[in-house]
Design a protein around this motif. Structure first.
Motif, PDB file in Angstrom:
ATOM      1  N   GLU A  64       3.466  11.735   4.635  1.00 59.81           N
ATOM      2  CA  GLU A  64       2.652  10.660   5.201  1.00 59.81           C
ATOM      3  C   GLU A  64       1.610  10.166   4.205  1.00 59.81           C
ATOM      4  O   GLU A  64       1.351   8.957   4.101  1.00 59.81           O
ATOM      5  N   LYS A  65       1.018  11.054   3.442  1.00 59.97           N
ATOM      6  CA  LYS A  65       0.047  10.636   2.415  1.00 59.97           C
ATOM      7  C   LYS A  65       0.743   9.852   1.302  1.00 59.97           C
ATOM      8  O   LYS A  65       0.207   8.856   0.803  1.00 59.97           O
ATOM      9  N   ALA A  66       1.917  10.327   0.897  1.00 60.61           N
ATOM     10  CA  ALA A  66       2.660   9.646  -0.172  1.00 60.61           C
ATOM     11  C   ALA A  66       3.046   8.244   0.257  1.00 60.61           C
ATOM     12  O   ALA A  66       2.887   7.275  -0.504  1.00 60.61           O
ATOM     13  N   ILE A  67       3.550   8.104   1.485  1.00 56.38           N
ATOM     14  CA  ILE A  67       3.954   6.783   1.970  1.00 56.38           C
ATOM     15  C   ILE A  67       2.742   5.885   2.175  1.00 56.38           C
ATOM     16  O   ILE A  67       2.784   4.678   1.890  1.00 56.38           O
ATOM     17  N   GLY A  68       1.650   6.472   2.639  1.00 62.18           N
ATOM     18  CA  GLY A  68       0.420   5.695   2.787  1.00 62.18           C
ATOM     19  C   GLY A  68      -0.026   5.101   1.458  1.00 62.18           C
ATOM     20  O   GLY A  68      -0.455   3.943   1.386  1.00 62.18           O
ATOM     21  N   TYR A  69       0.087   5.896   0.402  1.00 66.93           N
ATOM     22  CA  TYR A  69      -0.261   5.413  -0.939  1.00 66.93           C
ATOM     23  C   TYR A  69       0.668   4.278  -1.351  1.00 66.93           C
ATOM     24  O   TYR A  69       0.220   3.235  -1.842  1.00 66.93           O
ATOM     25  N   ALA A  70       1.971   4.479  -1.148  1.00 63.99           N
ATOM     26  CA  ALA A  70       2.947   3.461  -1.544  1.00 63.99           C
ATOM     27  C   ALA A  70       2.736   2.166  -0.768  1.00 63.99           C
ATOM     28  O   ALA A  70       2.804   1.063  -1.340  1.00 63.99           O
ATOM     29  N   GLU A  71       2.462   2.277   0.532  1.00 63.53           N
ATOM     30  CA  GLU A  71       2.251   1.076   1.337  1.00 63.53           C
ATOM     31  C   GLU A  71       1.003   0.314   0.902  1.00 63.53           C
ATOM     32  O   GLU A  71       0.955  -0.920   0.989  1.00 63.53           O
ATOM     33  N   ALA A  72       0.002   1.041   0.408  1.00 61.60           N
ATOM     34  CA  ALA A  72      -1.229   0.393  -0.060  1.00 61.60           C
ATOM     35  C   ALA A  72      -0.998  -0.448  -1.309  1.00 61.60           C
ATOM     36  O   ALA A  72      -1.828  -1.294  -1.650  1.00 61.60           O
ATOM     37  N   ILE A 125      14.906   2.127   5.433  1.00 60.06           N
ATOM     38  CA  ILE A 125      14.058   1.049   4.941  1.00 60.06           C
ATOM     39  C   ILE A 125      13.270   1.643   3.785  1.00 60.06           C
ATOM     40  O   ILE A 125      12.774   2.771   3.885  1.00 60.06           O
ATOM     41  N   ILE A 126      13.154   0.916   2.693  1.00 58.27           N
ATOM     42  CA  ILE A 126      12.548   1.490   1.496  1.00 58.27           C
ATOM     43  C   ILE A 126      11.377   0.652   0.997  1.00 58.27           C
ATOM     44  O   ILE A 126      11.223  -0.524   1.338  1.00 58.27           O
ATOM     45  N   ILE A 127      10.545   1.297   0.181  1.00 56.03           N
ATOM     46  CA  ILE A 127       9.525   0.604  -0.610  1.00 56.03           C
ATOM     47  C   ILE A 127       9.949   0.727  -2.060  1.00 56.03           C
ATOM     48  O   ILE A 127      10.357   1.802  -2.511  1.00 56.03           O
ATOM     49  N   GLU A 128       9.842  -0.375  -2.796  1.00 56.38           N
ATOM     50  CA  GLU A 128      10.233  -0.365  -4.195  1.00 56.38           C
ATOM     51  C   GLU A 128       9.350  -1.300  -5.011  1.00 56.38           C
ATOM     52  O   GLU A 128       8.839  -2.295  -4.495  1.00 56.38           O
ATOM     53  N   ALA A 129       9.193  -0.962  -6.272  1.00 55.10           N
ATOM     54  CA  ALA A 129       8.620  -1.886  -7.247  1.00 55.10           C
ATOM     55  C   ALA A 129       9.800  -2.443  -8.022  1.00 55.10           C
ATOM     56  O   ALA A 129      10.525  -1.700  -8.681  1.00 55.10           O
ATOM     57  N   VAL A 130      10.025  -3.736  -7.894  1.00 55.14           N
ATOM     58  CA  VAL A 130      11.216  -4.334  -8.501  1.00 55.14           C
ATOM     59  C   VAL A 130      10.810  -5.478  -9.415  1.00 55.14           C
ATOM     60  O   VAL A 130       9.992  -6.312  -9.067  1.00 55.14           O
ATOM     61  N   GLY A 131      11.382  -5.467 -10.632  1.00 57.34           N
ATOM     62  CA  GLY A 131      11.062  -6.497 -11.616  1.00 57.34           C
ATOM     63  C   GLY A 131      12.169  -7.511 -11.743  1.00 57.34           C
ATOM     64  O   GLY A 131      13.145  -7.506 -10.982  1.00 57.34           O
ATOM     65  N   LEU A 169       5.669   4.047  -9.182  1.00 54.82           N
ATOM     66  CA  LEU A 169       5.232   3.960  -7.793  1.00 54.82           C
ATOM     67  C   LEU A 169       5.609   5.225  -7.029  1.00 54.82           C
ATOM     68  O   LEU A 169       4.779   5.812  -6.316  1.00 54.82           O
ATOM     69  N   VAL A 170       6.861   5.661  -7.187  1.00 60.20           N
ATOM     70  CA  VAL A 170       7.342   6.832  -6.462  1.00 60.20           C
ATOM     71  C   VAL A 170       6.621   8.102  -6.901  1.00 60.20           C
ATOM     72  O   VAL A 170       6.166   8.893  -6.064  1.00 60.20           O
ATOM     73  N   SER A 171       6.496   8.304  -8.194  1.00 56.30           N
ATOM     74  CA  SER A 171       5.861   9.530  -8.688  1.00 56.30           C
ATOM     75  C   SER A 171       4.367   9.560  -8.366  1.00 56.30           C
ATOM     76  O   SER A 171       3.823  10.589  -7.964  1.00 56.30           O
ATOM     77  N   LYS A 172       3.683   8.411  -8.510  1.00 56.80           N
ATOM     78  CA  LYS A 172       2.248   8.383  -8.193  1.00 56.80           C
ATOM     79  C   LYS A 172       2.003   8.550  -6.703  1.00 56.80           C
ATOM     80  O   LYS A 172       0.964   9.091  -6.300  1.00 56.80           O
ATOM     81  N   ALA A 173       2.939   8.079  -5.873  1.00 58.27           N
ATOM     82  CA  ALA A 173       2.780   8.253  -4.432  1.00 58.27           C
ATOM     83  C   ALA A 173       2.665   9.733  -4.088  1.00 58.27           C
ATOM     84  O   ALA A 173       1.829  10.130  -3.261  1.00 58.27           O
ATOM     85  N   TYR A 174       3.478  10.546  -4.747  1.00 59.64           N
ATOM     86  CA  TYR A 174       3.432  11.991  -4.486  1.00 59.64           C
ATOM     87  C   TYR A 174       2.295  12.678  -5.239  1.00 59.64           C
ATOM     88  O   TYR A 174       1.571  13.497  -4.680  1.00 59.64           O
ATOM     89  N   PHE A 175       2.145  12.349  -6.525  1.00 62.88           N
ATOM     90  CA  PHE A 175       1.119  13.027  -7.323  1.00 62.88           C
ATOM     91  C   PHE A 175      -0.291  12.587  -6.937  1.00 62.88           C
ATOM     92  O   PHE A 175      -1.153  13.404  -6.611  1.00 62.88           O
TER      93      PHE A 175
END
Length: 537
Positions: free
Chosen positions: A243-251, A190-196, A275-281
């Protein structure tokens, strides 16, 4: 009978495991797996609440041998049995509590962090089974999908070079990938994505950050790369980062897609790889090498943003958003006339520099006439004649004469091309009422860059013409020839006598080896885990 008894034993064992909150043996299948059954009871309807793990276990008895095989292969999720039972309207999902829509809503309840931001067919058990049937014999697909872990990054792009040349994102970023997503649960993912809207204009669940599924996102229509940024780190450290990266993405779920493609405009909107890079950085404070920048990949973006900055937009992010929305639509249905209308009616009024050069309806009407003249190949008659003379002399070998005579002839011929270009620009400037500087800015910093697909100034339209995406008027081809000539000659032109310095300042550049740190493209993420990559096919 023996098979039925065996399946009953398996179902009973599964029930014990699931009611215990999943044993260590099951967890060992994927130590980073998110468990949707963390809530023991599921609300079905008024007065009806059940232990969902027990229902799922008993529902396993109803699986076909094929479904059980796919479940064992991890090509179906461990909650598939309960979704199937719900879709079929069997106890306890009877009446209005059952059916396909109810099953999809049940699956969404396993991922409440989505808060309504799910892909169009999220949680559809019919699609899940269809996907497993289609791909279970594809060893490479099975390997990639079953290898996924929470926190992994999927990159996907066109299947071949021709498709890459036609894909807007790949052309703008000069890379093989156009999309990036993050795995939040597996297996399957199951994924999180920013899709246009680049994905599917008819999909009303797009244009934002959402949760999506493997069966909607993964198939043989794309090339894929799976990367794992935390590969090689100790498990505890990796899990904390993930967990921190996914928490950011889910927010960020539900936030709009970022068509300005900027990392510096805060958390108001996101494009996929941002979205992906900021989740980690930003989210996890990860210090690893998520993104690898490359001047060749960045040169179009460098050029585009230098154009936007040079035009002094009244609102940079709004203008960038407007340009990218138009460019996406244009790439699907190229039309020179629509581009001209967009430049004159939208870009000019929104930029201080252009609005000053071509003020009001009268100024824009004059500019429109000049564009029409350029399209009909009447705008650069002097340049066309001088350039033809240069090419004819070169072909005839006149520049090969000894004692330096050939070199002098070539220099004179080149200078004549440059002088002819200036003459044409001055003439067009008089017709628009704009100065040479203002008109050159329009020609070199707007009219061309919006078209460009494959390089900086002058590559995109030529590329679209070669791939038959758009038929260019002869006048536009002449402008492209001017730009190509300018890019290749800019440095040497500085040394030309009399006009060299002036002409060089008017000539377009090509990114000059710069990288653009305000954007992270999907292709920038391709080397996020050198020790772990899985490519498909």
């Amino acid at each position: 009978m023996k098979k039925t008894f065996s399946r009953l034993i398996n179902a009973t064992a599964l029930a014990l495991v699931m009611t215990a909150g999943f044993s260590a043996d099951l967890a060992a299948q994927n130590t980073q797996q998110s468990n949707p059954f963390q809530v023991n009871n599921v609300y079905i309807s008024a007065g009806k609440s059940f232990d969902i793990s027990q229902i799922n276990a008993s529902a396993s008895v109803d699986l076909t041998e094929e479904e059980q095989k796919f479940l064992d292969m991890q090509l179906l999720p461990y909650y598939y049995p309960v979704l199937k039972r719900c879709a079929e309207g069997k106890e306890p999902f009877t009446g209005k509590d059952g059916g396909l829509t109810a099953a999809k809503n049940l699956c969404k309840s396993f991922y409440p962090q989505g808060k309504g931001n799910y892909s169009r067919d999220f949680g559809n058990p019919v699609r899940m089974l269809d996907w497993a049937k289609r791909w279970n014999k594809d060893e490479k697909m099975v390997k990639m999908v079953t290898a996924t872990k929470r926190g992994d990054i999927f990159l996907n792009g066109p299947k071949d070079k021709q498709a890459i040349d036609k894909n807007f994102i790949c052309l703008m970023t000069k890379g093989p990938y156009y999309h990036a997503t993050m795995v939040v649960d597996s297996v399957p993912p199951i994924i999180i994505e920013a899709v246009g809207i680049t994905a599917n204009k008819s999909d009303t669940t797009s244009d934002k950050v959402r949760m999506s599924t493997w069966y909607e996102e993964i198939g043989n229509w794309s090339n894929y790369r799976l990367v794992r940024p935390t590969h090689g780190l100790p498990a505890s450290q990796a899990n904390a980062i993930i967990e921190k990266a996914i928490g950011y993405a889910e927010a960020q779920l539900g936030k709009p897609y970022d068509y300005s493609f900027s990392n510096s405009d805060g958390d108001r909107a996101f494009y996929c790889s941002e979205l992906v890079s900021k989740a980690y950085f930003d989210g996890a404070g990860f210090k690893g090498n998520i993104a690898t920048k490359n001047p060749e990949r960045d040169k179009i973006i460098v050029a585009l943003h230098s154009v936007i900055d040079g035009l002094e937009p009244k609102n940079k992010y709004q203008l960038a958003d407007k340009v990218m929305n138009f460019a996406v639509a244009y790439s699907h249905s190229p039309d020179i006339n629509k581009l001209q209308e967009f430049i004159i009616n939208d870009l000019v009024p929104d930029c201080k520099t252009l609005d000053k050069a071509f003020p009001g309806p009268e100024g824009r009407a004059k500019l429109n006439k000049v564009f029409n003249k350029i399209k009909s190949n009447e705008g650069f008659k002097s340049f066309t004649a001088a350039n033809k003379s240069y090419e004819d002399d070169k072909k005839a070998g006149k520049f090969n004469a000894g004692w330096g005579i050939g070199k002098l002839r070539e220099l004179k011929s080149k200078a004549n091309v440059g002088l002819s270009l200036l003459k044409d620009i001055d003439r067009l400037g008089k017709e628009t009422g704009a100065s040479r500087k203002d008109l050159t800015m329009v020609l070199m910093k707007i009219f061309i860059p919006v078209y460009q697909n494959l390089g900086t100034f002058g590559e995109v339209l030529g590329g679209m013409d070669k791939t038959k995406q758009v038929n260019l008027p002869e006048g536009v081809k002449t402008v492209l020839k001017i730009v190509d000539w300018g890019v290749s000659k800019r440095e040497s032109v500085k040394n030309w006598p009399v006009i060299g310095g002036t002409l060089a300042k008017l000539m377009p550049g090509n990114g000059d080896g710069k990288i653009f740190t305000d954007l992270t493209s999907p292709s920038d993420l391709a080397q996020a885990s050198p020790g772990f990559t899985i490519d498909y096919p």
